[in-house]
Design a protein around this motif. Structure first.
Motif, PDB file in Angstrom:
ATOM      1  N   ALA A   1       0.817  -1.214   0.000  1.00  0.00           N
ATOM      2  CA  ALA A   1       0.000   0.000   0.000  1.00  0.00           C
ATOM      3  C   ALA A   1       0.852   1.266   0.000  1.00  0.00           C
ATOM      4  O   ALA A   1       0.377   2.332  -0.381  1.00  0.00           O
ATOM      5  N   THR A   2       2.088   1.157   0.421  1.00  0.00           N
ATOM      6  CA  THR A   2       2.939   2.351   0.410  1.00  0.00           C
ATOM      7  C   THR A   2       3.394   2.708  -0.997  1.00  0.00           C
ATOM      8  O   THR A   2       3.884   3.807  -1.234  1.00  0.00           O
ATOM      9  N   GLY A   3       3.246   1.754  -1.900  1.00  0.00           N
ATOM     10  CA  GLY A   3       3.735   1.992  -3.259  1.00  0.00           C
ATOM     11  C   GLY A   3       5.242   1.860  -3.375  1.00  0.00           C
ATOM     12  O   GLY A   3       5.797   2.075  -4.441  1.00  0.00           O
TER      13      GLY A   3
ATOM     14  N   ASP B   1       1.780  15.715  -0.081  1.00  0.00           N
ATOM     15  CA  ASP B   1       0.604  15.900  -0.931  1.00  0.00           C
ATOM     16  C   ASP B   1      -0.165  14.603  -1.157  1.00  0.00           C
ATOM     17  O   ASP B   1      -1.109  14.573  -1.932  1.00  0.00           O
ATOM     18  N   GLY B   2       0.266  13.545  -0.513  1.00  0.00           N
ATOM     19  CA  GLY B   2      -0.494  12.306  -0.591  1.00  0.00           C
ATOM     20  C   GLY B   2      -0.558  11.694  -1.961  1.00  0.00           C
ATOM     21  O   GLY B   2      -1.538  11.055  -2.332  1.00  0.00           O
ATOM     22  N   ASP B   3       0.476  11.904  -2.758  1.00  0.00           N
ATOM     23  CA  ASP B   3       0.453  11.335  -4.107  1.00  0.00           C
ATOM     24  C   ASP B   3       1.263  10.042  -4.178  1.00  0.00           C
ATOM     25  O   ASP B   3       1.511   9.526  -5.251  1.00  0.00           O
ATOM     26  N   GLY B   4       1.685   9.543  -3.009  1.00  0.00           N
ATOM     27  CA  GLY B   4       2.431   8.289  -2.995  1.00  0.00           C
ATOM     28  C   GLY B   4       3.913   8.467  -3.209  1.00  0.00           C
ATOM     29  O   GLY B   4       4.665   7.503  -3.184  1.00  0.00           O
ATOM     30  N   ARG B   5       4.342   9.708  -3.439  1.00  0.00           N
ATOM     31  CA  ARG B   5       5.766   9.951  -3.643  1.00  0.00           C
ATOM     32  C   ARG B   5       6.272  10.847  -2.514  1.00  0.00           C
ATOM     33  O   ARG B   5       5.548  11.720  -2.046  1.00  0.00           O
TER      34      ARG B   5
END
Lengths: 662, 578
Positions: free
Chosen positions: A165-167, A205-209
């Protein structure tokens, strides 16, 4: 107080005042423009302000430009650049009579100011500070790095077995030999990846990066000034900027330099090295013209300056640094078209071989020579002497071949004074040599180093091309990663201050992680105790470089009366120093006109010769060029010869047409 | 009665309402400009100002900078404000005359500005276009070069560059030996000298014609070259004229220094003209199409300028170029679609290359006028004899200067004369309007294919207890994608965004894309499901389908919005329910 002490104090005060006075007189402080945030881009000009013997002002004399601080992580660069000012002015003032040094100590002051603000963590971010949407998500600088563990440093986070889920994907392992080091696993040894490695911070920003857009030591954002210049500009690459010279700092530097045609050599203090890693010579970009490295004919000069650099600094190895595409020194060379050198100033001590330490290495290399090698104990000079004697070469050639570069320059200067007959004779003697030896003479005459001939070694490996293999210690050292060497240096010589040990941290988005890694700037900058030594070394190198800048002496060689009102005029130009008046890249790039001799007579009066004569280049170390005209002019009249050189200064000769002028 | 009718018509126009059907295909305008002649830059400026004054709602004339010699650089921003500010719509950049001597390229831009403004409200297709798109017209990027071509003696080929002094002959002096108009006719023509060893003879019947003699014959004349004297006394003639930078080599993409690309200038954007244009274009990320007019050759050119940059034209972008250019070949008689490096020559740092490769804007350079148009039959390159027919019978001799004797300081008596600067490259004036119109029409076709987005279908359905799907299909009804493939590949500009906003504050639990409307599964976006980034935008003549899973109650409203730099943003709402 003793009289002796008093006079000593008085003397040192006077000396200090003298130095103060000298620096005030010889140093002019100005600016080349402003940074994006409006900070002054400082320029220091070191020169005797009064015109020199040719009437040239400081901005008309051959000049060395020193630039530092393009990459703000390289703090030692600006520091040393600034410390050169006093040292050059105090110890090398004589060089500044007919030469000029420009120093731009810090091209990226916004970055320093950004990280100097209260509470800012130390960070590995050397780019410009500019609003830039690095991740193209219509939000600017929204995901910078954060100092999560409040140790004042932006370091790294390692995440063990990151959940899907963390990517994140695990692709590294802690090195079993030193678990501080993260490295790629070796499947052949049954190693599987366990960790993901990230810059310290949140996914704001919660974009996974994580930390992909912001100037605080993040992976994106800002412009790397050393990727922003037009030479081989890495278009579209992260950090290259939207177009070349998009940054006020790089643009100001280029615009200013284009008004200073007298800059004939550039020295950069920054992360790149091209002094110990001489750029590839003779290969061009796909356009077929722009060099990827340097021109083949410039290589001998780079090799000689590399020797000079080793001699003056003791530095024998350096990491090559980042790709040169878009860098300032690549532009200074390939577009501004002067010899341009760059050094990181300081390298890890194991890359600086002490003079004594070099000896055993040579001894090893000798021991490695195959038994059939010719006279292994013979010095190169002896070997060359023997080789040329065996071929029956005349003594003057042998003397020339075994001379030191300085002696050789002297010999070449003397050769200019010989009669044409003598010169022809000597040339014939050279041409009579066997082809292999002849090529060596030519190479030496062009400033290259040559080796005595020897049978090829087993496997065709060149001497000194690689370190000796075989010894266990050496082999295992060779396998040591760069990180491991830095850690060893930190542990053994820097009291472990170079690495923030991994500490557990409960990350709000990733759960348990460890935070740690190299202290930002540790691998680029020396401890304070080294500053003086480095400043002295670079002063010595800059002074030596300054001594090699080309200069031009033009003199009337002969005025001959052929008949009444018919005169032959011969003018001779000599380059009295080491560098050529035009480097190979200058001759290719044609940014500046050649040396132009403009004989101020009517075109019709020139019976033979070109009224406008051009000298494309005069090689250094006493190289000479001649220009000859036959003109119709009344006996006793005077003719003006204008000599124009954008780099070396204009001047005028007045030629009086009377007999027997030399 | 007649007056009343006219007033009524004027009111309708002023109100911007649908114009009454026009009886004949003539479109009345408020500004009269003749397009059977050429204009100086001052005259072009005057025309632009008249148009801006006549159509104040549609035209903003903006000075974006000054040329090296201080002339105003004008961009006419054409927009219909009632459909939004120009920056909110896809825009087309159209310029001309970056090469000073390529004069008709400015008239082509002026014509476009003139025709589009007068057509608005009268011609339905153009009205519709201008309601959807905006335009940036720059008649001349190089006014100094244009004025130099008009004011000074030139050839059809000279005054291409800007007026920055360059030391062409590398003698340390600048522009000190230009050509000289020895016969004072306003053109640089040819110089001939009598020469017993010459290989040319003058035609007995037509003294304008010099003819090469056969190998076994004796000639009388030698061509000395172009008109001029040795101004600087270096033994050479005309070797260092004014100017030097080719401003169509001064752009940052693939820029090379002048030893690799002649005329490149000192660095990208080193000229005030190119920098002003560059700043304007970069400040307008809504530009989705570009055209830069040149002469000559009848070409619709696209990049790359160098073979090694082919990788910057991904296949889907290349297809868009080819589809637009193929129709252009039909609209522009005798024009051919070409790739610059392959079909013309290698160019580094060209303008359309920067637009296309640096910014990912679908852009062409049209080379106006081609010799094929002289006779408009299957004669692509008329021979000299035919050309005399054209010059004598159609141009009434105006493109030729009779040979006259001149006592040359270096050569003695010579003949000066020949074809003047109007004799080639520029469109003959009586054919100019047609050339302008066809090219204008082509750019309007090109502009019409800038992205046009609409919600094709937006539906909601129950997906669980208090969970709903909102499925959205966004269609692009035009050829150019909302983000070109090179933009996606090279991370140029800002990604398009598709957002889903439950106005009652509900959560978007998940979302993902679908290939077809009937798919039952989504390809999920792992993060930010309510704010979806589309690096590749919406393809040309295609669509994207995306499904959001929204928590909420029936009857709650959800707002869906699609935003992109190069398309007009669209927005819709849907009420949750079955």
């Amino acid at each position: 107080m003793s009289v002796f002490l008093a006079s000593a104090i008085a003397f040192s005060l006077a000396a200090h005042a003298l130095a103060q006075d000298a620096s005030e007189r010889l140093v002019e402080v100005s600016s080349i423009g402003k940074s994006r945030s409006g900070r002054t881009l400082q320029l220091l000009r070191l020169a005797h302000p009064e015109p020199d013997s040719l009437g040239r002002t400081p901005d008309q004399r051959p000049a060395l430009l020193i630039v530092a601080g393009l990459d703000a992580r390289h703090e030692i660069g600006p520091r040393v650049a600034r410390s050169l000012v006093d040292r050059l002015v105090t110890n090398h003032a004589d060089l500044l009579r007919d030469r000029t040094v420009y120093i731009i100590p810090d091209l990226n002051p916004d970055n320093a100011a950004f990280f100097a603000r209260a509470g800012a963590p130390k960070s590995d971010f050397g780019r410009t500070i500019v609003e830039y949407d690095a991740d193209r998500d219509a939000r600017v600088n929204e995901d910078p790095a954060e100092d999560l563990n409040a140790d004042g440093l932006i370091t790294m986070m390692r995440v063990k077995h990151p959940p899907p889920a963390t990517g994140l994907t695990a692709d590294l392992i802690p090195d079993p030999d030193d678990p501080r080091i993260m490295r790629k696993p070796d499947p052949a040894k049954g190693e599987a990846p366990t960790h993901a490695l990230l810059i310290e911070g949140l996914d704001n920003d919660g974009d996974g990066r994580f930390n992909e857009d912001g100037p605080h030591g993040s992976a994106g954002g800002g412009v790397d000034l050393n990727m922003n210049f037009p030479a081989l500009w890495p278009e579209h690459a992260d950090g290259a900027g939207p177009y070349s010279l998009s940054e006020p700092e790089s643009l100001a530097l280029v615009r200013w330099m284009l008004t200073r045609d007298n800059i004939v050599c550039v020295l950069v203090f920054g992360p790149h090295d091209n002094l110990l890693n001489i750029p590839e010579a003779g290969r061009n970009a796909p356009d077929g013209r722009e060099p990827l490295g340097i021109e083949s004919d410039d290589k001998p000069y780079y090799e000689e300056i590399a020797r000079l650099f080793k001699d003056t600094t003791g530095m024998t190895g350096a990491p090559k640094g980042p790709d040169a595409a878009g860098s300032f020194h690549q532009w200074a060379y390939a577009h501004f078209a002067v010899h341009a050198f760059t050094t990181p100033v300081w390298v890890r001590p194991d890359l600086v071989k002490a003079k004594e330490a070099e000896k055993p290495a040579d001894a090893d290399a000798d021991a490695e020579k195959p038994a059939d090698a010719d006279q292994p104990d013979e010095s190169p000079a002896d070997a060359i002497r023997r080789e040329f004697q065996a071929a029956g070469a005349p003594q003057f050639i042998i003397d020339f071949m075994v001379a030191t570069p300085e002696e050789r320059a002297e010999l070449m200067a003397q050769a200019q004074d010989r009669t044409p007959e003598e010169q022809r004779e000597r040339m014939a003697a050279v041409m009579a040599l066997p082809e292999e030896l002849r090529a060596k003479v030519m190479a030496v005459a062009q400033g290259q180093q040559v080796q005595p001939s020897a049978p090829p070694r087993a496997g065709g490996r060149q001497q000194g091309a690689r370190p000796a293999q075989g010894a266990q210690g050496a082999a295992s050292r060779a396998r040591e990663s760069d990180d491991a060497k830095w850690l060893k240096y930190s542990d053994e010589q820097r009291n472990r201050e170079g690495f923030a040990d991994w500490q557990p941290f409960d990350h709000p988005q990733l759960g348990p992680v460890e935070i740690g890694g190299f202290v930002p700037g540790f691998r680029a900058n020396p401890p304070e105790s080294e500053w003086t030594r480095l400043a002295d070394e670079q002063t010595a190198f800059a002074a030596a470089l300054l001594g090699k800048l080309p200069d031009l002496a033009v003199e009337l060689h002969a005025v001959e009366r052929l008949s009444t009102g018919l005169w032959r005029i011969t003018v001779r130009g000599v380059n009295t120093r080491y560098f050529p008046t035009a480097s190979a890249i200058a001759r290719k790039a044609r940014r500046l006109p050649p040396i132009v001799l403009d004989l101020r007579v009517e075109q019709d009066a020139v019976v033979a010769g070109q009224r406008i004569t051009r000298w494309d280049n005069i090689d250094g170390s006493g190289g000479a060029a001649y220009a000859e005209w036959t003109v119709a002019a009344p006996d006793g009249s005077a003719i003006t010869l204008d000599i124009r050189s954008a780099a070396l200064g204009n001047r005028t000769l007045t030629i009086t047409l009377t007999e027997d002028q030399r | 009665m007649r007056i009343a009718h006219a007033v009524l018509a004027a009111c309708t126009l002023a109100a911007g309402g649908a114009a009454p059907a026009v009886a004949q295909p003539h479109v009345e305008g408020r500004v009269e400009i003749a397009f059977n002649r050429y204009y100086t830059y001052a005259e072009l400026e005057d025309h632009m100002k008249r148009i801006a004054a006549a159509y104040p709602d549609l035209v903003e004339l903006r000075e974006i900078g000054r040329s090296l010699q201080g002339r105003s650089l004008w961009v006419a921003i054409v927009n219909s404000p009632k459909t939004g500010p120009h920056t909110t719509k896809p825009a087309m950049w159209i310029d001309g005359n970056v090469h000073g001597n390529e004069v008709q390229s400015a008239e082509a831009v002026l014509y476009s500005l003139w025709y589009l403004t007068k057509a608005y409200g009268q011609v339905p297709s153009l009205t519709d276009l201008l309601d959807r798109c905006s335009f940036y017209f720059m008649v001349s990027v190089n006014p100094d070069g244009r004025e130099y071509w008009f004011d000074e003696a030139n050839t059809p080929h000279s005054s291409r560059s800007n007026q920055r002094p360059v030391d062409d002959d590398r003698d340390g002096l600048f522009d000190e030996d230009p050509p000289d108009d020895l016969d004072g006719d306003g053109s640089i023509t040819q110089m001939w000298i009598r020469d017993p060893d010459g290989r040319w003879e003058r035609d007995k019947h037509d003294p304008r014609v010099f003819r090469r003699v056969r190998d076994d014959q004796r000639g009388e004349w030698t061509l000395l070259g172009s008109e001029g004297i040795d101004n600087d006394g270096d033994g050479r003639i005309n070797e260092d004229g004014p100017g030097g930078d080719d401003m169509n080599r001064n752009w940052p993409s693939g820029w090379k220094p002048s030893y690799a690309q002649g005329g490149a200038g000192e660095f990208p954007f080193s000229n005030p003209e190119t920098r002003a244009v560059g700043d304007f274009i970069m400040a307008h990320p809504n530009i989705a199409a570009g055209q830069s007019y040149h002469n000559a050759g009848g070409m619709i050119l696209r990049g790359p300028g160098a073979q090694f940059r082919e990788n910057l034209y991904p296949r889907s972008d290349a297809r868009v170029y080819d589809e637009i250019a193929r129709i252009g070949e039909d609209m522009l008689s005798y024009y051919r679609s070409m790739i610059i490096w392959r079909d013309l020559y290698t160019v580094h740092g060209g303008f359309v290359n920067w637009l296309a490769e640096g910014l990912g804007i679908i852009s062409f350079t049209n080379e106006l006028w081609t010799n094929a148009r002289y006779f408009q039959r299957d004669i692509s390159n008329p021979d000299d004899e035919r050309m005399w027919l054209f010059r004598d019978r159609l141009q009434f001799g105006l493109a030729f200067k009779d040979y006259t004797e001149f006592d040359h300081p270096q050569h003695g008596p010579v003949l000066v004369g020949g074809l003047n600067k109007w004799s080639s490259r520029s469109t003959p004036t009586f054919m100019l309007e047609e050339e302008c119109h066809r090219n204008f029409a082509f750019t309007m076709f090109h502009a019409d294919h800038m992205p046009l987005l609409a919600f094709e279908r937006v539906e909601t359905a129950r997906a669980g207890d208090g969970l709903w799907t909102v499925t959205v299909q966004v269609r692009n009804d035009r050829l150019i994608p909302s983000r070109t493939a090179i933009q996606a590949q090279r991370r140029i500009g800002t990604n398009d965004l598709l957002t889903c906003e439950p106005l009652a504050g509900g959560r978007v639990a998940a979302s993902g894309s679908m290939n077809t409307w009937r798919d039952t599964r989504i390809d999920p976006v792992p993060f930010e499901p309510a704010r979806v980034q589309l690096p590749a935008g919406v393809p040309g003549r295609g669509s994207v389908i995306h499904r959001f899973y929204v928590e909420g109650k029936p009857g709650e409203t959800v707002r869906i919005r699609y935003t992109g730099e190069r398309a007009k943003d669209i927005e819709t709402t849907i009420t949750l329910g079955d």
